[in-house]
Design a protein around this motif. Structure first.
Motif, PDB file in Angstrom:
ATOM      1  N   MET A 196       1.538  -4.289  12.637  1.00  0.00           N
ATOM      2  CA  MET A 196       0.708  -3.179  13.107  1.00  0.00           C
ATOM      3  C   MET A 196       1.402  -2.346  14.189  1.00  0.00           C
ATOM      4  SD  MET A 196      -2.200  -2.963  11.475  1.00  0.00           S
ATOM      5  CE  MET A 196      -3.412  -2.191  12.558  1.00  0.00           C
ATOM      6  N   ALA A 216       2.303   5.450  11.384  1.00  0.00           N
ATOM      7  CA  ALA A 216       1.099   6.137  11.875  1.00  0.00           C
ATOM      8  C   ALA A 216       1.310   6.314  13.373  1.00  0.00           C
ATOM      9  CB  ALA A 216      -0.152   5.312  11.589  1.00  0.00           C
ATOM     10  N   SER A 264       1.353   4.481  16.725  1.00  0.00           N
ATOM     11  CA  SER A 264       1.645   3.270  15.958  1.00  0.00           C
ATOM     12  C   SER A 264       0.399   2.944  15.154  1.00  0.00           C
ATOM     13  CB  SER A 264       2.014   2.104  16.889  1.00  0.00           C
ATOM     14  OG  SER A 264       0.879   1.677  17.635  1.00  0.00           O
ATOM     15  N   ARG A 265       0.553   2.065  14.169  1.00  0.00           N
ATOM     16  CA  ARG A 265      -0.611   1.665  13.391  1.00  0.00           C
ATOM     17  C   ARG A 265      -1.682   1.064  14.304  1.00  0.00           C
ATOM     18  NH1 ARG A 265       2.418  -1.664   8.481  1.00  0.00           N
ATOM     19  NH2 ARG A 265       3.638   0.100   7.641  1.00  0.00           N
ATOM     20  N   ASP A 299      -3.214  -3.239   8.009  1.00  0.00           N
ATOM     21  CA  ASP A 299      -2.257  -2.584   7.111  1.00  0.00           C
ATOM     22  C   ASP A 299      -2.186  -3.309   5.767  1.00  0.00           C
ATOM     23  OD1 ASP A 299      -0.858  -4.886   7.748  1.00  0.00           O
ATOM     24  OD2 ASP A 299       0.595  -3.872   9.036  1.00  0.00           O
ATOM     25  N   PHE A 304      -4.255   1.186   7.551  1.00  0.00           N
ATOM     26  CA  PHE A 304      -3.505   1.990   8.511  1.00  0.00           C
ATOM     27  C   PHE A 304      -2.016   1.826   8.215  1.00  0.00           C
ATOM     28  CE2 PHE A 304      -7.543   1.089  10.470  1.00  0.00           C
ATOM     29  CZ  PHE A 304      -7.899   2.298  11.052  1.00  0.00           C
ATOM     30  N   GLY A 305      -1.346   2.927   7.947  1.00  0.00           N
ATOM     31  CA  GLY A 305       0.065   2.885   7.593  1.00  0.00           C
ATOM     32  C   GLY A 305       0.325   3.770   6.393  1.00  0.00           C
ATOM     33  N   THR A 306       1.558   3.747   5.892  1.00  0.00           N
ATOM     34  CA  THR A 306       1.939   4.585   4.747  1.00  0.00           C
ATOM     35  C   THR A 306       2.587   3.735   3.669  1.00  0.00           C
ATOM     36  OG1 THR A 306       4.132   5.068   5.663  1.00  0.00           O
ATOM     37  CG2 THR A 306       2.323   6.560   6.270  1.00  0.00           C
ATOM     38  N   VAL A 338       1.988  -0.397   3.893  1.00  0.00           N
ATOM     39  CA  VAL A 338       0.566  -0.653   3.752  1.00  0.00           C
ATOM     40  C   VAL A 338       0.288  -1.128   2.328  1.00  0.00           C
ATOM     41  CG1 VAL A 338      -0.018   1.702   3.031  1.00  0.00           C
ATOM     42  CG2 VAL A 338      -1.728   0.305   4.183  1.00  0.00           C
TER      43      VAL A 338
END
Length: 354
Positions: free
Chosen positions: A102, A107, A110-111, A205, A232-234, A265
């Motif tokens: 995380m 993001a 940060s996540r 994530d 949360f994230g890509t 993620v």
């Protein structure tokens, strides 16, 4: 009902008797020194125009003013105690992922930081829902049982970090089972025939490193607990930074081959958890409004009528004591120490004032 909002100021009242004794001792010593230097007879004529009773009265006025000023600082308030009101909502447990992944910065910033911001926004739009908080990674810990105190929950969320749990990794099964226990320990005791709607919201994530999460989600769903997942994230992913105690970047976490660990993620996994739990999946993006979507979906669920005991509003009463203090302070200013009539020393002769 009467109370003081800042009762610590009242401790200063203990100083009032000490000040009174001190002033009278000083006054007595001053009179003794005056008589010692000038003699009793001359001292009597020199002080014949001074009223000792008025001087003592002025000391009392000063102390009365100080007393009322102290009471005003303690903020006396009047109200009607407590009252029971009805609040409607669901029981909601937030499972917050604090694993090292995380910390990835796909993001911003940060996540973890982005997830904190979104969860605090969610708390702001929740109405009468009772909310609890669990932090998890390789282990899970209950940080707050179900409560209506959203401000306290916000502070807990602000303080979350990978250090919030003992073990790293990511194990959803433990987090889900801890959420179930939290409902059992801190939930509402419903009346006969009343159904309590229970919801779990997972902020993560989606990097599941242990088996059993889907089975746990299905088990909870069968018990009537809805599960919502927020990613949360890509998909592109990002390395996991390591920083020193001052926040300076030292490098990135490495695998056994000394390559940067790239964390992505896992949308598919989180969708499957939400589906098994009878809830919904959301992917949080910058500039989006995922909290609104979560709130709308929770509003569609059946609400429960809770009993909540809250303090009634109190009316400030310090103004009364402030005005009384000012009254005694101004009264002290307008009262002199001179006698209205008495002997006045005029050289070698004595005369009476008219």
């Amino acid at each position: 009902m009467f109370r003081f909002a800042e009762p610590s100021w009242l401790k200063l009242l203990w100083a009032i008797p000490a000040i009174l004794i001190f002033l009278f001792v000083i006054e007595k010593r001053a009179v003794q020194k005056f008589e010692k230097y000038y003699g009793a007879r001359i001292s009597e004529f020199l002080t014949s125009s001074v009223s000792l009773s008025k001087r003592k009265f002025k000391i009392v006025l000063k102390l009365l003013a100080l007393t009322f000023f102290i009471i005003a600082l303690a903020r006396p308030q009047a109200g009607h105690g407590t009252q029971t009101i009805k609040s409607e909502g669901v029981e909601l447990m937030i499972l917050f992922d604090v694993s090292n992944s995380m910390l990835a910065e796909d993001a911003k910033p940060s996540r973890l930081a982005f997830a904190k911001s979104e969860m605090i926004k969610l708390l702001d739009v929740l109405g009468g829902d009772k909310v609890g908080l669990i932090a998890f990674a390789g282990s899970a810990i209950l940080l707050s049982p179900l409560t209506n105190d959203k401000s306290a929950l916000s502070m807990y969320i602000e303080g979350l970090s990978p250090k919030s749990v003992e073990n790293q990794g990511t194990e959803f099964k433990k987090a889900l089972l801890e959420g179930e226990k939290a409902f059992e320990r801190g939930g509402v005791d419903p009346d006969e025939g009343v159904k309590i709607t229970k919801v779990i919201v997972i902020a993560t994530d989606g990097e599941d490193q242990e088996p059993g999460a889907l089975d746990a989600a299905q088990s909870l769903s069968q018990k009537g607990i809805k599960i919502f997942t927020l990613a949360f994230g890509t998909d592109k992913g990002a390395p996991i930074p390591t920083r020193d105690e001052f926040g300076n970047l030292r490098g990135y976490k490495k695998d056994q081959s000394n390559h940067d660990i790239l964390t992505r993620v896992n949308d598919d996994f989180l969708r499957s958890i939400a589906k098994a739990g009878g809830g919904s999946f959301y992917h949080a993006t910058f500039g989006g409004n995922v909290t609104k979507s979560v709130r709308e979906d929770i509003n569609k669920l059946e609400k429960t009528l809770f009993d909540s005991e809250i303090s009634a509003s109190y009316e400030e009463k310090f103004q009364i004591f402030l005005w009384m203090g000012l009254f005694f302070a101004f009264l002290d200013l307008f009262i002199g120490e001179k006698k209205s009539a008495g002997q006045i020393w005029r050289g070698r002769f004595e005369a009476r004032s008219n």
